[in-house]
Write an enzyme that holds these catalytic residues in place. Structure first.
Site, short mmCIF file in Angstrom:
data_model
loop_
_atom_site.label_atom_id
_atom_site.label_comp_id
_atom_site.label_asym_id
_atom_site.label_seq_id
_atom_site.Cartn_x
_atom_site.Cartn_y
_atom_site.Cartn_z
CG HIS A 1 124.63 11.02 32.65
ND1 HIS A 1 124.37 9.68 32.48
CD2 HIS A 1 125.70 11.29 31.85
CE1 HIS A 1 125.24 9.15 31.64
NE2 HIS A 1 126.06 10.11 31.23
CD GLU A 2 127.35 14.90 31.29
OE1 GLU A 2 128.57 14.75 31.52
OE2 GLU A 2 126.76 14.30 30.37
CG HIS B 1 130.48 11.27 33.37
ND1 HIS B 1 130.79 9.93 33.30
CD2 HIS B 1 129.45 11.46 32.49
CE1 HIS B 1 129.98 9.32 32.43
NE2 HIS B 1 129.16 10.24 31.93
#
Length: 454
Positions: free
Chosen positions: A21-22, A25
């Site tokens: 997920h990170e 980003h």
């Protein structure tokens, strides 16, 4: 040991899903020209870090692996050096900020597609969906289903395994179907169909639906013949050997393996007088099952012995399901989309009250599912990771301040009115979102504890 096993796989699952997920980003931020100060997996004290130079991103693994974050240059979070201002997140055009925020949930959905693709290519071995005893006064009984019927399709979707049959039944119920068509093959090889009629009360929660369906898989009668023995188990120490046939326990005849398992589990630390048959000779033995505590605080008797199941019986009930790498691509996208929309539908039903909030799962339930799926094997654990990755992606896209979806909502308002919301308004909604999020987490943990103690 069982608790440590559960915690280990829960930690692995969270670390993998949060890291990806990170990564979403981080990757999009770098590609759009935003300077990233830190990429951290976990919170708290740093256990390991790497930074090529003070001008490069610091990569961190922290002590508490239950989350992570990407820290970018941003004037709202502190003073920014003049030379870094062009690379500050808050100074980027709207489309860049939107892409960076959306990337986290999108990467979770992409990861789920990869997991499901691997599962479909590697393949799964499952049990044929043959019905065992159908509970009286159940929905299945009312539909005319009987023991020995094999479910071949649900609403025209083929069901090769028991798990696939249950998936389709529950999925159809979540989708709002109230008349589910079940194709079956009867014990005498006739192709027929039955219709299971559902009411709104039947689909309040998966537990209620499962109970009211009244379906159980067919279980063959297996002779109580001892198979593999653990080295330090109570069975080996009592003198039991592979191939021994259990004839009776405390004078009570034992005719099948499940009856023997139930008898042992109900007698932790209780002496059992056995009569076994070994090489056509009857032998008396004394056996004391060991007292083993379960995750729910109860105790079971265990002896460290498996059952000797005839190979032909196993092969007759097993079926293998796999797709080619090309066929698995659209199937993986379809599976991910299905679970994503099902999650949204369930959230919507809970919001309007047509589904029970008991459908919420908190960290305790997720940890238990992680441990259980890992015990079932590699593909089961990958399927679990795929499901949780879909949930993480969908939940983060909800328009709740604090979540990625909340930021995307702010950007949508900015696009409409031509200017961003004031910091004061954003702070107010973020505090409201945090309160909502913490309340939901508290409710989920409360429900988890209720399941655990019940």
């Amino acid at each position: 040991m069982e608790t440590l096993h559960t915690l280990f796989y829960f930690t692995v699952a969270i670390a993998v899903l949060v890291a990806f997920h990170e990564l979403g980003h981080f990757w999009v931020a770098r590609k759009t020209g935003v300077k990233v100060i830190r990429f951290s997996i976990g919170f708290g004290k740093s256990l390991w870090s790497y930074q090529k130079s003070p001008e490069h991103t610091e990569f961190v693994i922290a002590a508490i692996p239950l989350g992570g974050y990407v820290k970018m240059v941003d004037e709202r979070e502190g003073e920014v050096k003049p030379e870094d201002l062009p690379y500050a997140f808050n100074r980027q055009p709207l489309w860049k900020r939107t892409a960076i925020v959306a990337a986290g949930p999108v990467f979770n959905l992409l990861l789920a597609i990869v997991f499901f693709w691997i599962v479909m290519v590697v393949g799964e071995v499952g049990m044929r969906p043959v019905l065992g005893e159908v509970a009286a006064d159940s929905l299945a009984a009312a539909a005319g289903l009987h023991a020995g019927d094999e479910i071949t399709a649900v609403n025209q979707k083929p069901t090769l395994t028991w798990v696939m049959a249950l998936d389709e039944l529950f999925s159809s119920a979540i989708d709002g179907e109230r008349d589910i068509v079940v194709n079956i093959k009867t014990p005498d090889d006739q192709q027929q169909f039955r219709v299971i009629h559902l009411s709104d009360a039947d689909v309040k929660s998966p537990e209620i639906l499962n109970e009211r369906l009244g379906l159980k898989p067919w279980m063959p009668v297996i002779k109580p013949i001892i198979g593999k023995l653990t080295e330090d188990g109570a069975a080996r120490q009592a003198g039991l050997e592979t191939g021994d046939l259990i004839l009776s326990a405390d004078g009570q005849p034992i005719t099948d393996w499940q009856e023997w398992v139930d008898y042992v589990q109900a007698r932790p630390d209780v002496l059992i007088k056995l009569m076994v048959e070994r090489h056509d000779v009857q032998t008396r033995l004394l056996l004391t099952p060991r007292k083993v505590e379960q995750s729910d605080g109860t105790f079971l008797g265990k002896i460290g012995a498996g059952v000797d199941i005839p190979e032909e019986l196993i092969s007759s009930m097993q079926v293998e399901y796999r797709l080619s790498p090309i066929e698995a691509i659209p199937a993986a996208f379809e599976k991910t989309g299905f679970y994503a929309f099902s999650t949204l539908k369930m959230i919507g039903k809970m919001f309007i009250g047509s589904a029970s909030v008991e459908n919420l799962s908190g960290p305790i339930s997720i940890a238990q599912y992680a441990g259980q799926s890992a015990e079932m094997g590699f593909t089961a654990f990958l399927k679990f990771l795929g499901l949780i990755s879909v949930s993480l992606g969908v939940l983060n896209l909800l328009p709740v301040p604090v979540l990625d979806g909340g930021h995307l909502l702010f950007y949508a308002v900015e696009a409409i009115k031509g200017s961003p919301l004031s910091d004061r308004v954003q702070m107010y909604f973020q505090q409201l979102g945090m309160l909502l999020l913490m309340s939901l987490m508290a409710l989920a943990v409360f429900l988890d504890l209720g399941r655990l103690f019940n």
